[in-house]
Design a protein around this motif. Structure first.
Motif, PDB file in Angstrom:
ATOM      1  N   MET A 168       0.824  -1.212   0.000  1.00  0.00           N
ATOM      2  CA  MET A 168       0.000   0.000   0.000  1.00  0.00           C
ATOM      3  C   MET A 168       0.858   1.262   0.000  1.00  0.00           C
ATOM      4  O   MET A 168       0.431   2.308  -0.503  1.00  0.00           O
ATOM      5  N   LEU A 177      -1.397   0.381  -8.586  1.00  0.00           N
ATOM      6  CA  LEU A 177      -1.246   1.360  -7.516  1.00  0.00           C
ATOM      7  C   LEU A 177      -0.240   2.438  -7.899  1.00  0.00           C
ATOM      8  O   LEU A 177      -0.462   3.638  -7.675  1.00  0.00           O
ATOM      9  N   GLU A 216      -8.104   0.738  -6.614  1.00  0.00           N
ATOM     10  CA  GLU A 216      -9.214   1.310  -5.841  1.00  0.00           C
ATOM     11  C   GLU A 216      -9.189   0.897  -4.375  1.00  0.00           C
ATOM     12  O   GLU A 216      -9.942   1.455  -3.573  1.00  0.00           O
ATOM     13  N   LEU A 217      -8.359  -0.067  -4.007  1.00  0.00           N
ATOM     14  CA  LEU A 217      -8.266  -0.450  -2.595  1.00  0.00           C
ATOM     15  C   LEU A 217      -7.668   0.692  -1.797  1.00  0.00           C
ATOM     16  O   LEU A 217      -6.762   1.388  -2.253  1.00  0.00           O
ATOM     17  N   ASP A 218      -8.157   0.881  -0.573  1.00  0.00           N
ATOM     18  CA  ASP A 218      -7.685   2.023   0.216  1.00  0.00           C
ATOM     19  C   ASP A 218      -7.048   1.630   1.543  1.00  0.00           C
ATOM     20  O   ASP A 218      -6.723   2.493   2.354  1.00  0.00           O
ATOM     21  N   SER A 219      -6.863   0.316   1.774  1.00  0.00           N
ATOM     22  CA  SER A 219      -6.257  -0.077   3.050  1.00  0.00           C
ATOM     23  C   SER A 219      -5.507  -1.393   2.910  1.00  0.00           C
ATOM     24  O   SER A 219      -5.835  -2.229   2.061  1.00  0.00           O
ATOM     25  N   SER A 264      -7.755  -4.454   3.471  1.00  0.00           N
ATOM     26  CA  SER A 264      -8.516  -4.893   2.305  1.00  0.00           C
ATOM     27  C   SER A 264      -7.637  -5.727   1.381  1.00  0.00           C
ATOM     28  O   SER A 264      -8.060  -6.768   0.862  1.00  0.00           O
ATOM     29  N   GLY A 280      -1.835   4.938 -10.188  1.00  0.00           N
ATOM     30  CA  GLY A 280      -3.087   5.551  -9.757  1.00  0.00           C
ATOM     31  C   GLY A 280      -4.336   4.855 -10.236  1.00  0.00           C
ATOM     32  O   GLY A 280      -5.397   5.490 -10.344  1.00  0.00           O
ATOM     33  N   GLY A 319       1.650   3.518  -3.137  1.00  0.00           N
ATOM     34  CA  GLY A 319       0.800   4.604  -3.610  1.00  0.00           C
ATOM     35  C   GLY A 319       1.261   5.987  -3.189  1.00  0.00           C
ATOM     36  O   GLY A 319       0.680   6.984  -3.609  1.00  0.00           O
ATOM     37  N   ARG A 371       6.300   5.332  -4.514  1.00  0.00           N
ATOM     38  CA  ARG A 371       5.597   5.335  -5.796  1.00  0.00           C
ATOM     39  C   ARG A 371       6.558   5.567  -6.953  1.00  0.00           C
ATOM     40  O   ARG A 371       6.500   4.868  -7.967  1.00  0.00           O
TER      41      ARG A 371
END
Length: 209
Positions: A96, A175, A181-184, A187, A178, A99, A104
């Motif tokens: 994660m 990721l 769509e996962l935000d955590s 998840s 961009g 991102g 990134r």
């Protein structure tokens, strides 16, 4: 008296500048002069340390791998000391971070370099060790979440680890650009558990045939 520059630090700074350019503009944006100016060094500095463009790209690959290995080592250490629930959870948390900066830019540079390496066997060999380490960590992560009481199935673990690496590779690409769509991390970890469970179900079914 004028101090001599730290050679290794200067090389790292130049490679970090190259990584920034790779992430922002792709391989075509990387020239000796542009790296000089991105790093804030006098013109000609990059060509002194990296005489050819191929040498500069090898340096950038080595720097990406150096940073990736540091992350992998930190992940193993954190799990070993009980700072996180599992290595799989750590992999999700690290993924994660792709991102946000600076991870990134490193991820985008890595994808650019992998495309270059796919057409250059000498550069491609540099990635082999990195992928081997990532596969080993994925196997360790998968082994940790096997059902308690069941005998270890190394063939299954390898299949599950391959699926995890493949899934994470696609997710990291999305990721970095961009598109995810996962935000955590939680998840993402749930998806990884689903991938692992799906491979196990397929493995069991295949053994029945």
């Amino acid at each position: 008296m004028r101090r001599k520059p730290n050679v290794e630090q200067r090389r790292r700074d130049l490679c970090d500048a190259a990584i920034h350019l790779l992430a922002a503009e792709g391989a075509r944006g990387v020239t000796h002069l542009r790296v000089d100016r991105q790093a804030g060094f006098p013109d000609g500095t990059t060509s002194f340390y990296y005489q050819t463009r191929a040498a500069l790209l090898r340096g950038a690959i080595a720097r990406v791998i150096e940073l990736d290995i540091a992350d992998f080592t930190a992940a193993m250490d954190a799990t070993g000391h009980g700072e996180v629930d599992s290595l799989l959870a750590t992999l999700a948390e690290q993924a994660m971070r792709t991102g946000v900066e600076p991870e990134r830019s490193r991820a985008r540079a890595r994808f650019e370099l992998m495309m270059i390496a796919s057409r250059d066997p000498e550069l491609g060999d540099v990635f082999t060790g990195l992928m081997g380490q990532f596969e080993s960590i994925s196997e360790a992560a998968v082994a940790q979440v096997q059902p308690v009481g069941k005998p270890r199935d190394d063939e299954l673990i390898k299949e599950q680890a391959f699926a995890v690496v493949t899934f994470l590779g696609g997710f990291l690409f999305r990721l970095a650009y961009g598109l995810a769509e996962l935000d955590s991390a939680k998840s993402l970890e749930r998806y990884l558990h689903s991938v692992i469970a799906g491979v196990e179900a397929d493995h069991v079914e295949a053994k029945k045939k």
